[in-house]
Every structure is written in C-alpha cells, then in structure tokens.
Design an enzyme around this catalytic site. Sequence first.
Site, PDB file in Angstrom:
ATOM      1  N   ASP A 152      10.102  -8.980  18.646  1.00 41.43           N
ATOM      2  CA  ASP A 152      10.558 -10.138  19.466  1.00 41.43           C
ATOM      3  C   ASP A 152       9.388 -10.624  20.374  1.00 41.43           C
ATOM      4  OD1 ASP A 152      12.161 -12.096  20.288  1.00 41.43           O
ATOM      5  OD2 ASP A 152      13.998 -10.816  20.199  1.00 41.43           O
ATOM      6  N   ASP A 246      16.266 -19.396  20.144  1.00 36.90           N
ATOM      7  CA  ASP A 246      17.609 -18.816  19.194  1.00 36.90           C
ATOM      8  C   ASP A 246      18.692 -19.816  18.681  1.00 36.90           C
ATOM      9  OD1 ASP A 246      16.704 -16.409  19.813  1.00 36.90           O
ATOM     10  OD2 ASP A 246      18.198 -15.465  20.952  1.00 36.90           O
TER      11      ASP A 246
END
Length: 435
Positions: A152, A246
Amino acid sequence: MTWNHQLILALPLASGASGYVTKSGAGKLPSLGWNSWNMYGCDIDEAKFLAAAQKMIDTGLKDAGYNYVNIDDCWSLKTGRADDGHIKVNTTRFPNGIDGLAKKIHDMDLKIGIYSSAGTANCAGGYAGSLEHEDTDAADWASWGIDYLKYDNCNVPDNWKDQYVFCHPDHVKTNSNGTCTPETTENLAPEGYDWRTSKSFERFNRMKDALAKQDHEILYSMCIWGTADIFSWGNDTGVNWRMSGDISANWDSVTHIINLNSFYLNSVDFWGHNDADMLEVGNNLSDAEARSHFALWAAMKSPLLIGTDLDKLSQSNIDILKNKHLLAFNQDDTVGPPATPYKWGINPDWTYNSTNPAEFWAGDSKDGVLVLMLNTLGETTSKTAAWSEVPGLDASNHRVTDVWTGDDLGCLGEYKADVASHDTAAILVAKEPCT
Ligand SMILES: *[C@@H]1O[C@H](CO)[C@@H](O)[C@H](O)[C@H]1NC(C)=O
Ligand SMILES: *[C@@H]1O[C@H](CO)[C@@H](O)[C@H](O)[C@H]1NC(C)=O
Ligand SMILES: *[C@@H]1O[C@H](CO)[C@@H](O)[C@H](O)[C@H]1NC(C)=O
Ligand SMILES: *[C@@H]1O[C@H](CO)[C@@H](O)[C@H](O)[C@H]1NC(C)=O
Ligand SMILES: *[C@@H]1O[C@H](CO)[C@@H](O)[C@H](O)[C@H]1NC(C)=O
C-alpha cells in the site's frame, strides 16, 4: 505439497520491453482470490481465513480458478516494529503465526498473501510499514511461505514524498473532463517528466528488489492508487497496480472506477494489470449491479479478489463469480490486452463521466469476441451490438452465446437486448461468419 523455489526475474524480451515476469508463470494473468479487507477491515483472525479458504473449496470457487487467500491490514501488533527490527504477528489473532496459517492454507492447495505499506506505517494506522525495512520484511514473509504481497501507499514520510503531482482525478483537483491544467492543479509534473526518477518509483522498487532476493516467489501487487504515473512503469515493477482510490460498496463507486479505467487500459497486457480494486459482489449491490461490476472487472482484466463473507453469499452471486465465459476471458493465455470501449453510448465517445461511463465494450479472446452492453441509466433500455461497430467482427452473421445463461442464441446479424437498469448484456461472438 511441493514448493516452487524460484526467483522472480526480470527477463529482457526480444522486443526490447523488459516487463516483470516470474519464473513460475504466476502473474502472467490477473490474480484470482479472496481478500479480507472489504468485509472485515481490521477485524481479522486465523479462523476467518480458514473459513474463507474452506468456503472457496466448497462453493467451487477454487475449482473455477480462485487460488489466493490474502490477508490485508492489521495482522501485526499495533505497537509497531519490535526492538529487534522485525514486525511481530498479533498472536491473539493468529495463534499459529502467519507461517502456521500459511501451512494450513497451502495444505488446502491454496496460496496466501500478506499486506504492508511503502511508508512508515500501514493505512489502518499504527501497524508498521516496510519503507527502509524491505529486506527484513521480505525475508520474513518468504520464510513464512507468503505467495503474494499487497503493498500500500500510506504514511509516506516527508523525505520520501514526490517532487511533483501526477494528474489523477481521485487525488488532485481536475477539470470536469478529468484533465489537469496549471489553473486546476498545483505542482503538476512538467510535460515529459520521467516518473522513474520519482521517489514513488524508488519506494516501490526497493520492495521489488527485496522480494527478488528471496528464494520463495512472492507476487508483487502495488496498491499505489493510480498515482506517480504507475501506468508508465508498473509493468516493469510488479504484476498489478491499483489504478484508482479505494472502491466502496455502492454503484457510484463501481461506475466511477469503470470511467477512470477506460482511460488507462493501454497499460494492460500479459504480466501487468490495472487493479480496479477488490470486488464488492455480495456487499450492498443488486444482482444487476453485481453482474455489471464483475463483467467489467473481468473484461478490463483486473485481478479478481472477492471481498465478502462467502458464508452469506447468495447462490446468484456465487454463480456470477464463477461465470465461466467471463473467467475464461480474464484468464485467456493467448490474448493479453483487455476489452475496451468501442462506443460510449449515452455520452459522446471519450467523455469523462463518473456516473455514466462508456457502455459498449469489446475484447478479443481465444473463444471469440466478448461484447458487453452496460446500462448506466435508471431504467431498462434497448441496446444493440451492431457487428460493423465491433472491432474484430465483420458485418456478416456470427454465432452468439449468451455469457450469463450459456445459451446459444443462434447465427445473428446483430444482437439486440433490453438491458435492465445497471445491468450488463454480455455475449460471446464467434469471429468466423456463420450461415
Ligand atoms: C508487460 O511486460 C510483459 C513482459 O515483458 C509484456 O509481455 C507485456 O506486453 C507488457 N505490457 C505492456 C502493456 O506493454
Ligand atoms: C491483537 O489483536 C487483538 C484481537 O483483535 C486486539 O484486541 C489487540 O489490540 C491486538 N494487539 C495489538 C498490540 O495490536
Ligand atoms: C478538458 O477541459 C479543459 C478545460 O475546460 C479543456 O481545455 C481541454 O481541452 C479538455 N480536454 C479534453 C480532452 O476534452
Ligand atoms: C449501498 O448502496 C446504496 C445505493 O448504491 C448507497 O446509497 C449506500 O451508500 C451503500 N451503502 C454502503 C455502506 O456503501
Ligand atoms: C454524465 O452523463 C449523464 C448522461 O449523459 C449526464 O446526465 C450527466 O450530467 C453527466 N455528468 C457530468 C458531471 O457531466
């Protein structure tokens, strides 16, 4: 259980391209599996992964090709890195360690993934990130038997921040058509800027190099949210990269990502895939929306990582996830590029529009041409796939298979369907003419 002790190698190609490839062959096609985040967030433990793995077997998802069981954030101790420099597993959540869980997952003939961030801490906050600890962490994961890393992009310290910003509508202010100009966006990279000289490139390549040193192969998935022009260098660094922020469990998020990705699909081919984010099938989408979501993700050749509680998944949603024609298109080992829009439909071609993205899509495959007609409107709409408009087809009659029912619809000169709101008509059209 046999192990494939192979190094990940970047092999130069005859063409001069040097995309990242693996010796085992894993990662040539989009990854298929399950990830904990969309359903459980930080509320994870060993039992949930074992239950998901067992359910993948019982529902036939494993036989359909889903083989990764991926741990997302929050597997370690929230107190950060230990004094000895290693990240410690939270043994309340994972009493047998991650290596213990990995062994059980491998014994089920599945693979296991883990998560970290190219920053000082992970996205959930408090859990150690791997920046400047790449070798230590990669070695730990390899020794545990980890097969996949989702890496990430949270908590990047100031000294690792990029000099410039990349124009991406999820991260900077843009014109209404998604483009950036100095008036909308501060500190844009100058034209022709080489993003391989950026700190983002360096942060993500440090982990690539650390993984390559291990004698257990770990697929590298970069959760970089479409920043730093990952589209220009992702293929040399990992097997997939997130192309947006996201996803969330609603229709607007699905169409938003379809719209964005329709402009980024040139970077998708064998060994390198835009990750449109984990699936929300089973989470708050109608069956029509789940069909469209899955059909587009499969057609765009995104990794397909299920993100729901498989115990509660309806049979209709299981059937969507197991759709054999869409999975065959996504996993085609002879044609690399994804389906792309051949016509926008409700809007003029190349319109940037988050609620009403391109509706008419087509892509070549070894089984024929996949054609999708997405209805972004709030009511049932009649839509026609005219062969003369579809790349790869000529105007003669062609045999048509309904992707959802599997029915042979016959030898047709075009295909017309009433498509329900938010649903997608999906057909496979034979390339050879029929009579
Ligand atoms: C990515 O790299 C692989 C392996 O070299 C290559 O086959 C593929 O065509 C590349 N993708 C793109 C979009 O160039
Ligand atoms: C370990 O996991 C347990 C159970 O979820 C949680 O209550 C605890 O706060 C975690 N410990 C640390 C140090 O993160
Ligand atoms: C996008 O909008 C900007 C500002 O309105 C305009 O200058 C530019 O030409 C547009 N670009 C495209 C590709 O439509
Ligand atoms: C569920 O979907 C509806 C309709 O798309 C949306 O309004 C709502 O915010 C969604 N709920 C969640 C938790 O995302
Ligand atoms: C997106 O397209 C729809 C359908 O044409 C239109 O009604 C809507 O205004 C557009 N949205 C934006 C932000 O332009």
